[in-house]
Design a protein around this motif. Structure first.
Motif, PDB file in Angstrom:
ATOM      1  N   MET A   1       0.856  -1.176   0.000  1.00 19.20           N
ATOM      2  CA  MET A   1       0.000   0.000   0.000  1.00 19.20           C
ATOM      3  C   MET A   1       0.900   1.237   0.000  1.00 19.20           C
ATOM      4  SD  MET A   1      -3.115   0.981   2.616  1.00 19.20           S
ATOM      5  CE  MET A   1      -3.950  -0.557   2.387  1.00 19.20           C
ATOM      6  N   ASN A   2       0.625   2.166  -0.909  1.00 19.74           N
ATOM      7  CA  ASN A   2       1.462   3.360  -0.983  1.00 19.74           C
ATOM      8  C   ASN A   2       0.907   4.478  -0.087  1.00 19.74           C
ATOM      9  OD1 ASN A   2      -0.548   4.808  -2.396  1.00 19.74           O
ATOM     10  ND2 ASN A   2       0.157   3.985  -4.345  1.00 19.74           N
ATOM     11  N   GLN A   3       1.652   5.565  -0.001  1.00 20.43           N
ATOM     12  CA  GLN A   3       1.313   6.681   0.886  1.00 20.43           C
ATOM     13  C   GLN A   3      -0.045   7.289   0.539  1.00 20.43           C
ATOM     14  OE1 GLN A   3       3.108   7.360   3.535  1.00 20.43           O
ATOM     15  NE2 GLN A   3       1.783   9.000   4.206  1.00 20.43           N
ATOM     16  N   ILE A   4      -0.358   7.410  -0.725  1.00 21.15           N
ATOM     17  CA  ILE A   4      -1.643   7.988  -1.140  1.00 21.15           C
ATOM     18  C   ILE A   4      -2.794   7.115  -0.662  1.00 21.15           C
ATOM     19  CG2 ILE A   4      -3.088   8.532  -3.141  1.00 21.15           C
ATOM     20  CD1 ILE A   4      -0.540   9.502  -4.537  1.00 21.15           C
ATOM     21  N   ASP A   5      -2.654   5.807  -0.767  1.00 17.49           N
ATOM     22  CA  ASP A   5      -3.694   4.887  -0.297  1.00 17.49           C
ATOM     23  C   ASP A   5      -3.896   5.009   1.210  1.00 17.49           C
ATOM     24  OD1 ASP A   5      -4.201   3.892  -2.833  1.00 17.49           O
ATOM     25  OD2 ASP A   5      -2.769   2.235  -2.610  1.00 17.49           O
TER      26      ASP A   5
END
Length: 77
Positions: free
Chosen positions: A1-5
């Motif tokens: 999971m990336n920072q935006i998610d």
């Protein structure tokens, strides 16, 4: 999971928390017959304890504005 998610999920959780608090507040006032609302000329009027506290275009906006004004968190003052 990336920072935006992660940020998106936190935003969703916060929104859900705010909605739950709003509708708990509304239902407690409704249970005690302290809140009234009416649609007039395409605007929603909301009164709490027989005092008009909000006039907005949608029911949701009117209830949110009423809660903000009653709790003293209305930023439009």
């Amino acid at each position: 999971m990336n920072q935006i998610d992660i940020v998106r999920l936190r935003g969703l959780a916060n929104a859900n928390e705010e909605d739950a608090a709003l509708w708990r507040w509304f239902s407690l006032l409704l249970q005690d017959s302290r809140i009234r609302w009416r649609l007039t000329n395409d605007t929603w009027l909301v009164s709490v304890d027989h005092r008009h506290v909000a006039t907005e275009a949608t029911f949701d906006e009117a209830v949110r504005a009423a809660k903000a004004r009653i709790e003293g968190t209305d930023k439009r003052r």
